[in-house]
Design a protein around this motif. Structure first.
Motif, PDB file in Angstrom:
ATOM      1  N   TYR A  32       0.744  -1.267   0.032  1.00  0.00           N
ATOM      2  CA  TYR A  32      -0.056  -0.180  -0.082  1.00  0.00           C
ATOM      3  C   TYR A  32       0.904   1.173   0.202  1.00  0.00           C
ATOM      4  CZ  TYR A  32      -3.998  -3.005   1.491  1.00  0.00           C
ATOM      5  OH  TYR A  32      -4.907  -3.896   1.413  1.00  0.00           O
ATOM      6  N   PHE A  34       1.974   5.442  -0.797  1.00  0.00           N
ATOM      7  CA  PHE A  34       1.308   6.535  -0.545  1.00  0.00           C
ATOM      8  C   PHE A  34       2.444   7.859  -0.821  1.00  0.00           C
ATOM      9  CE2 PHE A  34      -2.313   5.403   2.034  1.00  0.00           C
ATOM     10  CZ  PHE A  34      -1.848   4.220   2.418  1.00  0.00           C
ATOM     11  N   TYR A  36       3.023  11.956   0.117  1.00  0.00           N
ATOM     12  CA  TYR A  36       2.469  12.912   0.885  1.00  0.00           C
ATOM     13  C   TYR A  36       3.245  14.224   0.585  1.00  0.00           C
ATOM     14  CZ  TYR A  36      -0.328  10.245   4.171  1.00  0.00           C
ATOM     15  OH  TYR A  36      -1.258   9.368   4.760  1.00  0.00           O
ATOM     16  N   LYS A  49      -2.791   7.723  -3.242  1.00  0.00           N
ATOM     17  CA  LYS A  49      -2.315   6.464  -2.701  1.00  0.00           C
ATOM     18  C   LYS A  49      -2.476   5.059  -3.927  1.00  0.00           C
ATOM     19  CE  LYS A  49      -6.899   5.464  -0.581  1.00  0.00           C
ATOM     20  NZ  LYS A  49      -7.586   5.337   0.726  1.00  0.00           N
ATOM     21  N   ILE A  51      -3.496   1.119  -3.640  1.00  0.00           N
ATOM     22  CA  ILE A  51      -4.007   0.042  -3.014  1.00  0.00           C
ATOM     23  C   ILE A  51      -4.041  -1.080  -3.841  1.00  0.00           C
ATOM     24  CG2 ILE A  51      -5.647  -0.990  -1.611  1.00  0.00           C
ATOM     25  CD1 ILE A  51      -4.355   1.438  -0.244  1.00  0.00           C
ATOM     26  N   ARG A  94       2.516   1.289   3.877  1.00  0.00           N
ATOM     27  CA  ARG A  94       2.176   0.832   4.958  1.00  0.00           C
ATOM     28  C   ARG A  94       2.838  -0.287   5.175  1.00  0.00           C
ATOM     29  NH1 ARG A  94      -4.276   0.087   5.946  1.00  0.00           N
ATOM     30  NH2 ARG A  94      -4.258  -0.880   8.062  1.00  0.00           N
ATOM     31  N   ASN A 102      -0.475  -0.856  10.759  1.00  0.00           N
ATOM     32  CA  ASN A 102      -0.900   0.199  10.663  1.00  0.00           C
ATOM     33  C   ASN A 102      -0.022   1.617  10.510  1.00  0.00           C
ATOM     34  OD1 ASN A 102      -3.849  -0.443  11.033  1.00  0.00           O
ATOM     35  ND2 ASN A 102      -2.915  -1.528  12.842  1.00  0.00           N
ATOM     36  N   LYS A 103       1.143   1.287  10.747  1.00  0.00           N
ATOM     37  CA  LYS A 103       2.033   2.536  10.651  1.00  0.00           C
ATOM     38  C   LYS A 103       2.649   2.686   9.201  1.00  0.00           C
ATOM     39  CE  LYS A 103       6.433  -0.190  11.369  1.00  0.00           C
ATOM     40  NZ  LYS A 103       7.484  -0.681  12.413  1.00  0.00           N
ATOM     41  N   LEU A 104       3.069   3.989   8.763  1.00  0.00           N
ATOM     42  CA  LEU A 104       3.482   4.281   7.687  1.00  0.00           C
ATOM     43  C   LEU A 104       4.992   4.269   7.908  1.00  0.00           C
ATOM     44  CD1 LEU A 104       1.083   7.193   6.376  1.00  0.00           C
ATOM     45  CD2 LEU A 104       1.118   4.651   5.565  1.00  0.00           C
ATOM     46  N   PHE A 106       8.277   5.851   5.855  1.00  0.00           N
ATOM     47  CA  PHE A 106       8.538   6.700   5.080  1.00  0.00           C
ATOM     48  C   PHE A 106       9.890   6.835   4.561  1.00  0.00           C
ATOM     49  CE2 PHE A 106       4.915   9.755   5.514  1.00  0.00           C
ATOM     50  CZ  PHE A 106       4.242   9.262   6.839  1.00  0.00           C
TER      51      PHE A 106
END
Lengths: 116, 113
Positions: A32, A34, A36, A49, A51, A94, A102-104, A106
């Motif tokens: 997953y 992303f 930002y 994102k 998925i 993810r 649940n943590k991203l 980076f």
């Protein structure tokens, strides 16, 4: 271990030219992914994102990203850069179930500078 | 609608003092996250809350760090006996249960002198 790499600390582009900010990832299973953006003294703003589904994902402010499974990449692109796009861009993945679902995670971030 | 809010926006403290950072998530979001952004370490996950489940504290760097989430909404991150290496921007994020997109607040910039 899961990880994200942004190989360029800074990307310079002239206004009106296309831009690419690179991201590669390493994660077991389906990622997953992303993007930002962070403007000075601001928090992170969600851009887009991936998925599942189409490999080309469209997001906010005219940005898009292409998921490439074979190259484990998720590069951010925009056809025509604006000076106002100048900011710090973060790619994130993810975590997997065993590594913290649940943590991203980076990348280090890429500073985009768009020159008039 | 209102986004994630954090307070204070800036905090300057002396080494050895305790600090509390506050996060108000987006209304209706049941998941809440804390991250730390520092020059040397980039963006790091600290802790995750989901409803009434036990929090995932796997990212907390030491036992000087703790966090609470009261009533399933507001969260407080507490750092005891602050050290200079705790200087960073602390970011809070929230998401709907089961959703993948985390929405971030503006952060609290902590400076430990």
């Amino acid at each position: 271990a899961q990880s994200v790499a942004q190989p360029e600390d800074q990307v310079n582009v002239a206004e009106g030219n296309p831009l690419t900010v690179k991201c590669t990832y390493s994660v077991s299973g389906n990622p997953y992914l992303f993007w930002y953006v962070q403007y000075p003294n601001r928090g992170l703003q969600f851009l887009l994102k991936y998925i599942t589904g189409d490999n080309l994902v469209k997001g906010s402010y005219g940005f898009e990203a292409e998921f490439n499974k074979s190259q484990t990449s998720f590069h951010l692109k925009k056809p025509s850069a604006l000076v106002s796009d100048s900011a710090l861009y973060f790619c994130a993945v993810r975590g997997t179930f065993s590594g913290g679902y649940n943590k991203l995670i980076f990348g280090a971030g890429t500073r985009l500078a768009v020159h008039p | 609608g209102a986004g994630v809010s954090q307070s204070p926006s800036n905090k300057v403290t002396e080494k050895g003092k305790d600090v509390e950072l506050r996060c108000d998530p987006i209304s209706g979001h049941t998941a809440l996250y804390w991250y730390r952004q520092s020059l040397g370490q980039g963006l790091e996950f600290l802790i995750y809350f989901q409803g009434n489940s036990a929090p995932d504290k796997s990212g907390l760097p030491s036992d000087r760090f703790s966090a609470e989430r009261t009533g399933g909404s507001v969260s407080t991150l507490t750092i005891q006996r602050t050290q200079q290496e705790d200087s960073a921007v602390y970011l809070c994020a929230s998401s709907t249960q089961g959703a993948d997109t985390q929405y971030f607040g503006p952060g609290t910039r902590l400076t430990v002198l």
